[in-house]
Design a protein around this motif. Structure first.
Motif, PDB file in Angstrom:
ATOM      1  N   UNK A  44       0.862  -1.251  -0.138  1.00 54.64           N
ATOM      2  CA  UNK A  44       0.184   0.008   0.051  1.00 54.64           C
ATOM      3  C   UNK A  44       1.007   1.269  -0.068  1.00 54.64           C
ATOM      4  N   UNK A  45       0.613   2.175  -0.806  1.00 59.59           N
ATOM      5  CA  UNK A  45       1.417   3.354  -1.134  1.00 59.59           C
ATOM      6  C   UNK A  45       0.919   4.528  -0.166  1.00 59.59           C
ATOM      7  N   UNK A  46       1.435   5.017   0.793  1.00 61.01           N
ATOM      8  CA  UNK A  46       1.019   5.908   1.858  1.00 61.01           C
ATOM      9  C   UNK A  46       2.239   6.336   2.443  1.00 61.01           C
ATOM     10  N   UNK A  47       1.839   7.819   3.018  1.00 54.28           N
ATOM     11  CA  UNK A  47       2.882   8.672   3.575  1.00 54.28           C
ATOM     12  C   UNK A  47       3.461   7.980   4.950  1.00 54.28           C
ATOM     13  N   UNK A  48       2.762   7.006   5.774  1.00 56.41           N
ATOM     14  CA  UNK A  48       3.147   6.617   6.779  1.00 56.41           C
ATOM     15  C   UNK A  48       2.534   5.184   7.131  1.00 56.41           C
ATOM     16  N   UNK A  49       3.037   4.304   7.933  1.00 59.50           N
ATOM     17  CA  UNK A  49       2.282   3.097   8.239  1.00 59.50           C
ATOM     18  C   UNK A  49       0.829   3.353   8.801  1.00 59.50           C
ATOM     19  N   UNK A  50       0.739   4.373   9.637  1.00 61.88           N
ATOM     20  CA  UNK A  50      -0.475   4.713  10.274  1.00 61.88           C
ATOM     21  C   UNK A  50      -1.319   4.935   9.265  1.00 61.88           C
ATOM     22  N   UNK A  51      -1.108   5.770   8.095  1.00 58.73           N
ATOM     23  CA  UNK A  51      -1.777   5.902   7.088  1.00 58.73           C
ATOM     24  C   UNK A  51      -2.271   4.709   6.260  1.00 58.73           C
ATOM     25  N   UNK A  52      -1.386   3.907   5.887  1.00 60.10           N
ATOM     26  CA  UNK A  52      -1.406   2.753   5.226  1.00 60.10           C
ATOM     27  C   UNK A  52      -2.577   1.930   5.833  1.00 60.10           C
ATOM     28  N   UNK A  53      -2.459   1.701   7.312  1.00 61.44           N
ATOM     29  CA  UNK A  53      -3.450   0.860   7.979  1.00 61.44           C
ATOM     30  C   UNK A  53      -4.684   1.516   7.836  1.00 61.44           C
ATOM     31  N   UNK A  54      -4.687   2.742   7.880  1.00 61.38           N
ATOM     32  CA  UNK A  54      -5.931   3.538   7.920  1.00 61.38           C
ATOM     33  C   UNK A  54      -6.845   3.332   6.699  1.00 61.38           C
ATOM     34  N   UNK A  55      -5.902   3.530   5.506  1.00 60.10           N
ATOM     35  CA  UNK A  55      -6.459   3.184   4.152  1.00 60.10           C
ATOM     36  C   UNK A  55      -6.977   1.606   4.129  1.00 60.10           C
ATOM     37  N   UNK A  56      -6.387   0.719   4.553  1.00 64.90           N
ATOM     38  CA  UNK A  56      -6.463  -0.670   4.369  1.00 64.90           C
ATOM     39  C   UNK A  56      -7.722  -0.988   5.151  1.00 64.90           C
ATOM     40  N   UNK A  57      -7.804  -0.462   6.499  1.00 66.30           N
ATOM     41  CA  UNK A  57      -8.948  -0.843   7.267  1.00 66.30           C
ATOM     42  C   UNK A  57     -10.237  -0.185   6.810  1.00 66.30           C
ATOM     43  N   UNK A  58     -10.313   1.112   6.033  1.00 67.51           N
ATOM     44  CA  UNK A  58     -11.336   1.661   5.645  1.00 67.51           C
ATOM     45  C   UNK A  58     -11.776   0.950   4.310  1.00 67.51           C
ATOM     46  N   UNK A  59     -11.045   0.235   3.703  1.00 67.84           N
ATOM     47  CA  UNK A  59     -11.418  -0.502   2.553  1.00 67.84           C
ATOM     48  C   UNK A  59     -11.801  -2.064   2.910  1.00 67.84           C
ATOM     49  N   UNK A  60     -11.712  -2.403   3.938  1.00 65.78           N
ATOM     50  CA  UNK A  60     -11.712  -3.705   4.502  1.00 65.78           C
ATOM     51  C   UNK A  60     -13.533  -3.873   4.779  1.00 65.78           C
ATOM     52  N   UNK A  61     -13.792  -5.173   4.234  1.00 63.92           N
ATOM     53  CA  UNK A  61     -15.210  -5.465   4.947  1.00 63.92           C
ATOM     54  C   UNK A  61     -15.200  -5.441   6.276  1.00 63.92           C
ATOM     55  N   UNK A  62     -14.185  -5.998   6.972  1.00 57.65           N
ATOM     56  CA  UNK A  62     -14.189  -6.031   8.575  1.00 57.65           C
ATOM     57  C   UNK A  62     -13.670  -5.038   9.320  1.00 57.65           C
ATOM     58  N   UNK A  63     -13.655  -3.716   8.780  1.00 61.07           N
ATOM     59  CA  UNK A  63     -13.221  -2.515   9.166  1.00 61.07           C
ATOM     60  C   UNK A  63     -13.471  -2.253  10.598  1.00 61.07           C
ATOM     61  N   UNK A  64     -14.395  -2.687  11.079  1.00 58.25           N
ATOM     62  CA  UNK A  64     -14.864  -2.397  12.589  1.00 58.25           C
ATOM     63  C   UNK A  64     -13.824  -3.338  13.469  1.00 58.25           C
ATOM     64  N   UNK A  65     -13.010  -4.364  12.853  1.00 50.95           N
ATOM     65  CA  UNK A  65     -12.191  -5.066  13.754  1.00 50.95           C
ATOM     66  C   UNK A  65     -10.865  -4.438  13.938  1.00 50.95           C
ATOM     67  N   UNK A  66     -10.598  -3.402  13.209  1.00 49.91           N
ATOM     68  CA  UNK A  66      -9.346  -2.659  13.363  1.00 49.91           C
ATOM     69  C   UNK A  66      -9.390  -1.435  14.486  1.00 49.91           C
ATOM     70  N   UNK A  67      -8.468  -1.212  15.100  1.00 44.67           N
ATOM     71  CA  UNK A  67      -8.537  -0.444  16.367  1.00 44.67           C
ATOM     72  C   UNK A  67      -7.176   0.397  16.253  1.00 44.67           C
ATOM     73  N   UNK A  68      -7.379   1.783  16.457  1.00 42.00           N
ATOM     74  CA  UNK A  68      -6.145   2.572  16.508  1.00 42.00           C
ATOM     75  C   UNK A  68      -6.140   3.017  18.135  1.00 42.00           C
ATOM     76  N   UNK A  69      -4.937   2.485  18.711  1.00 38.12           N
ATOM     77  CA  UNK A  69      -5.099   2.976  20.109  1.00 38.12           C
ATOM     78  C   UNK A  69      -4.249   4.249  20.630  1.00 38.12           C
TER      79      UNK A  69
END
Length: 93
Positions: A44-69
């Motif tokens: 995933x192309x992103x400015x940071x790992x944080x952004x990459x996970x956010x982008x991936x989680x938003x596109x995921x069908x199970x986005x509600x299982x991702x949590x940022x602490x």
């Protein structure tokens, strides 16, 4: 000779976007166990790992299982996420 406002720059501006692979640490719970695993098939192309996970989680069908602490770490199903396999395996198999 001085430059005027109508002149344009012809030099190419090279911007490189880092590519990230998202890894989850392994787990052992409720009779199930898994070693570290890779979540995304393609980097995933992103400015940071944080952004990459956010982008991936938003596109995921199970986005509600991702949590940022609050401390900035991400989890998926309670498993911490990493940007490389070595750290994910070192955390829990």
């Amino acid at each position: 000779m001085t430059a005027t406002a109508t002149e344009t720059r012809t030099e190419p501006v090279e911007e490189s976007t880092p590519l990230f692979t998202i890894w989850a640490e392994g787990f052992a719970a409720t009779g199930e166990a898994e070693t570290a695993w890779q979540l995304n098939e393609s980097p995933i192309g992103a400015a940071s790992f944080d952004e990459a996970v956010r982008l991936y989680s938003e596109a995921s069908e199970s986005r509600y299982l991702f949590k940022r602490h609050r401390n900035g770490t991400w989890t998926y199903w309670g498993c911490r996420l990493f940007d490389n396999e070595s750290d994910a395996r070192g955390a829990f198999g």
